[in-house]
Design a protein around this motif. Structure first.
Motif, PDB file in Angstrom:
ATOM      1  N   TYR A   1      24.935   2.222 -31.881  1.00  0.00           N
ATOM      2  CA  TYR A   1      23.651   2.591 -31.293  1.00  0.00           C
ATOM      3  C   TYR A   1      23.401   4.089 -31.442  1.00  0.00           C
ATOM      4  CZ  TYR A   1      19.670   1.629 -28.239  1.00  0.00           C
ATOM      5  OH  TYR A   1      18.404   1.448 -27.746  1.00  0.00           O
TER       6      TYR A   1
ATOM      7  N   VAL B   1      24.490   5.982 -33.832  1.00  0.00           N
ATOM      8  CA  VAL B   1      24.094   6.197 -35.232  1.00  0.00           C
ATOM      9  C   VAL B   1      22.642   5.767 -35.438  1.00  0.00           C
ATOM     10  CG1 VAL B   1      24.531   5.547 -37.632  1.00  0.00           C
ATOM     11  CG2 VAL B   1      26.458   5.964 -36.081  1.00  0.00           C
ATOM     12  N   GLY B   2      22.265   4.647 -34.834  1.00  0.00           N
ATOM     13  CA  GLY B   2      20.879   4.172 -34.931  1.00  0.00           C
ATOM     14  C   GLY B   2      19.896   5.181 -34.354  1.00  0.00           C
TER      15      GLY B   2
ATOM     16  N   ILE C   1      19.721   8.176 -36.875  1.00  0.00           N
ATOM     17  CA  ILE C   1      18.895   7.888 -38.056  1.00  0.00           C
ATOM     18  C   ILE C   1      17.428   7.877 -37.638  1.00  0.00           C
ATOM     19  CG2 ILE C   1      18.343   6.208 -39.868  1.00  0.00           C
ATOM     20  CD1 ILE C   1      21.226   5.284 -39.822  1.00  0.00           C
ATOM     21  N   ASP C   2      17.159   7.266 -36.498  1.00  0.00           N
ATOM     22  CA  ASP C   2      15.782   7.170 -36.021  1.00  0.00           C
ATOM     23  C   ASP C   2      15.189   8.558 -35.768  1.00  0.00           C
ATOM     24  OD1 ASP C   2      13.415   6.670 -34.541  1.00  0.00           O
ATOM     25  OD2 ASP C   2      14.202   4.763 -33.864  1.00  0.00           O
TER      26      ASP C   2
ATOM     27  N   ARG D   1      14.964  10.369 -39.341  1.00  0.00           N
ATOM     28  CA  ARG D   1      14.086   9.743 -40.326  1.00  0.00           C
ATOM     29  C   ARG D   1      12.776   9.239 -39.712  1.00  0.00           C
ATOM     30  NH1 ARG D   1      16.453   8.222 -45.157  1.00  0.00           N
ATOM     31  NH2 ARG D   1      14.261   8.182 -45.720  1.00  0.00           N
ATOM     32  N   ARG D   2      12.657   9.345 -38.376  1.00  0.00           N
ATOM     33  CA  ARG D   2      11.413   8.977 -37.679  1.00  0.00           C
ATOM     34  C   ARG D   2      11.081   7.489 -37.792  1.00  0.00           C
ATOM     35  NH1 ARG D   2       9.604  14.585 -37.323  1.00  0.00           N
ATOM     36  NH2 ARG D   2      11.649  15.370 -36.753  1.00  0.00           N
ATOM     37  N   VAL D   3      12.073   6.643 -37.577  1.00  0.00           N
ATOM     38  CA  VAL D   3      11.862   5.201 -37.716  1.00  0.00           C
ATOM     39  C   VAL D   3      10.915   4.674 -36.633  1.00  0.00           C
ATOM     40  CG1 VAL D   3      12.963   2.936 -37.818  1.00  0.00           C
ATOM     41  CG2 VAL D   3      14.132   4.920 -38.799  1.00  0.00           C
ATOM     42  N   SER D   4      11.214   4.968 -35.370  1.00  0.00           N
ATOM     43  CA  SER D   4      10.352   4.491 -34.279  1.00  0.00           C
ATOM     44  C   SER D   4       8.952   5.059 -34.403  1.00  0.00           C
ATOM     45  CB  SER D   4      10.904   4.910 -32.912  1.00  0.00           C
ATOM     46  OG  SER D   4      12.085   4.246 -32.628  1.00  0.00           O
TER      47      SER D   4
ATOM     48  N   GLY E   1      10.796  12.532 -43.059  1.00  0.00           N
ATOM     49  CA  GLY E   1      11.850  12.924 -42.128  1.00  0.00           C
ATOM     50  C   GLY E   1      12.967  13.652 -42.850  1.00  0.00           C
ATOM     51  N   PHE E   2      14.097  13.763 -42.168  1.00  0.00           N
ATOM     52  CA  PHE E   2      15.247  14.491 -42.708  1.00  0.00           C
ATOM     53  C   PHE E   2      16.381  13.521 -43.020  1.00  0.00           C
ATOM     54  CE2 PHE E   2      12.791  17.250 -40.018  1.00  0.00           C
ATOM     55  CZ  PHE E   2      12.684  18.414 -40.771  1.00  0.00           C
ATOM     56  N   LYS E   3      17.131  13.848 -44.063  1.00  0.00           N
ATOM     57  CA  LYS E   3      18.232  12.986 -44.492  1.00  0.00           C
ATOM     58  C   LYS E   3      19.445  13.155 -43.570  1.00  0.00           C
ATOM     59  CE  LYS E   3      21.082  12.177 -48.568  1.00  0.00           C
ATOM     60  NZ  LYS E   3      21.526  12.773 -49.840  1.00  0.00           N
ATOM     61  N   LEU E   4      20.103  12.056 -43.254  1.00  0.00           N
ATOM     62  CA  LEU E   4      21.331  12.117 -42.454  1.00  0.00           C
ATOM     63  C   LEU E   4      22.515  12.602 -43.298  1.00  0.00           C
ATOM     64  CD1 LEU E   4      23.150  11.526 -40.021  1.00  0.00           C
ATOM     65  CD2 LEU E   4      23.138   9.112 -40.664  1.00  0.00           C
ATOM     66  N   GLY E   5      22.622  12.060 -44.514  1.00  0.00           N
ATOM     67  CA  GLY E   5      23.749  12.415 -45.390  1.00  0.00           C
ATOM     68  C   GLY E   5      23.850  13.918 -45.562  1.00  0.00           C
TER      69      GLY E   5
END
Lengths: 327, 327
Positions: A118, A120-121, A124-125, A128-131, A151-155
């Protein structure tokens, strides 16, 4: 038949007593399993039985974050263990337990994977602005407003983990697979851990793009993420909190976000749940979650095993499965 | 000074011509870098130059998914390569390129990590209901409605990857760290890959809790996720699509979701972008994303390197960096 029934009765009498402690809103599904080994008393079902067994209760099973106060503990002079079923135990008066020498157990690793995935979720959210993208689509804005901002990369991000316990370690394992570099803060350096250690959270923050907060809440970790840490993290920095609301100075965090002095946040916990600061409701760089990190439909099986294992160990005088360090 | 200028002129004349092809809405930031090595012609800037150079253009740089039709290709009799800057190349008439022997390159691995992390984010979101929980909090429902329903744990799930290319492989690496078991479908079994291979997507679906769709769109993959595959995946199953909208039979998917015959979906792409089926707007087991999986603020550097490297390789008669297999 009479004999057998008597035997059964005797056997039942010999079963150890386990007192259930729960708020009326918390239930648990494995009472029948526990009843095959213990005299299980739930005061919410039969309040009279408390007085009857008060002097013989050695173990309490605490359901979820039901508050275990010093007053409650004082009711049971022979109490030796509180078997918890949550990851954090800040709802239990640990000081009183320490004074009385009462052992406390928690959910151990039963929730660690769920909480880590969660976290990590949320990360990423937040990056990367998922929501926020989902809101954009549901509002029907895609055909009207065109491209949603990137958005911005996690890697490649430098992730600082505040509290490298069972949840923090699982977070680290997962984020390493995304190509993040990991560092951590905890009370003590962990000898077997390959990641860089920072004794001070501020130093960790200076060297991180992201802080994932997953330590236990205690006097010394209250507001561990304060104004100075946020300043050190900087205006692109992201804070993820799957620990407890009071680990973060929420008022400060809101101000940092309002002023754009921090990059974003993913928050599963808040200082005054279920109340969430309204200023956050309009921010696309923030993910708000109603304290759901540890629990899944699959969790209950795991927590049941940990509770049963701790009770068995206690009554068999064996080492506890998930004792809370209470020094 | 005159001499130097003449030399410069001569040098410029010897630079190979690269024709830019882009929709007016697509721009790119590294024109100046390309201009140091190439005569860069952008018909949107100077339409007259097309005719002037029509017979000498050997290379087109295609910006994003700008459509490269057979008509466009026919304009350039000497065309040898189309250097793309996107992950998928379904906007390029590959059949015509094949017929003419024109090479095509794509973004290679430049976007793979970003797409893979986004796929994982969509999956955690769809299972754990992150976006839906965020909506719940923002709507002010937490204090009123109480506990938000539990989601499902990612760890332990059987994930079937449809298309184990550069994105699919990165998805597999990440999900393995979450304790998922991985299997895959692709045109051919990959000898160096440890995961179980299924030649038929339906067989993969029967043995999966989750399908992550990240193959290229082509005639043979159009609606690769059809009614039969959804039935095989079953009512707890989750579909993640970061490939192309037309890989999934969207009408069927909507019906399966409406009828509760599939567990959830995380969709970054749609059949008729930017239009998204309205039936999905009210579903909490679905995450809707405006085609943002591959792009991040960090991606542009990476794509620039791939484009430059492919152009360099082509004009130096060296092997291309990210050629598209076009057989």
């Amino acid at each position: 038949m009479a004999n057998q029934s008597e035997e059964q009765n005797q056997e039942q009498q010999q079963r150890p007593i386990v007192m259930v402690h729960r708020l009326p809103t918390f239930s648990f599904s494995f009472a029948n399993r526990l009843k095959t080994h213990y005299h299980l008393f739930d005061p919410l079902d039969s309040p009279d039985l408390i007085d009857l067994h008060r002097d013989s209760v050695r173990a309490i099973f605490c359901v979820g974050p039901s508050p275990v106060t010093s007053e409650l503990i004082a009711r049971y002079p022979c109490l030796e263990i509180i078997v918890g079923s949550s990851a954090g135990v800040d709802h239990i008066d640990l000081r009183e337990c320490r004074r009385r020498g009462i052992a406390v157990t928690n959910a151990g690793n039963a929730f660690s994977e769920a909480a880590a995935e969660y976290a990590v979720g949320l990360l990423i959210d937040a990056l990367r602005r998922v929501s926020a993208g989902d809101r954009f689509v549901r509002a029907g804005l895609w055909p009207k407003a065109g491209e949603y901002p990137l958005g911005f990369k996690l890697g490649g991000k430098r992730v600082g983990i505040v509290g490298l316990g069972s949840i923090g370690s699982e977070v680290a394992n997962r984020l390493a697979a995304f190509g993040c570099s990991i560092a951590y803060n905890s009370r003590k350096k962990k000898p077997s851990v390959p990641y860089p250690y920072y004794a001070k959270v501020c130093d960790l923050a200076v060297n991180s793009d992201v802080l994932v907060v997953c330590c236990a809440l205690a006097d010394e970790t209250h507001h561990i993420i304060n104004k100075d840490v946020m300043t050190a993290l900087g205006k692109e920095g992201v804070i993820i909190n799957v620990g407890r609301g009071k680990l973060v100075d929420e008022k400060e965090l809101v101000q940092f976000l309002v002023r754009g002095e921090i990059g974003g946040a993913g928050l599963d916990v808040f200082e005054n749940e279920p109340y969430v600061p309204k200023e956050l409701f309009t921010m696309d760089n923030v993910v708000l979650s109603p304290h759901r990190a540890v629990l899944t439909q699959e969790s209950f099986e795991a927590i049941q095993e940990v509770v049963v294992a701790n009770l068995e160990a206690f009554f068999a005088n064996k080492p506890l499965v998930s004792p809370v360090q209470n020094e």
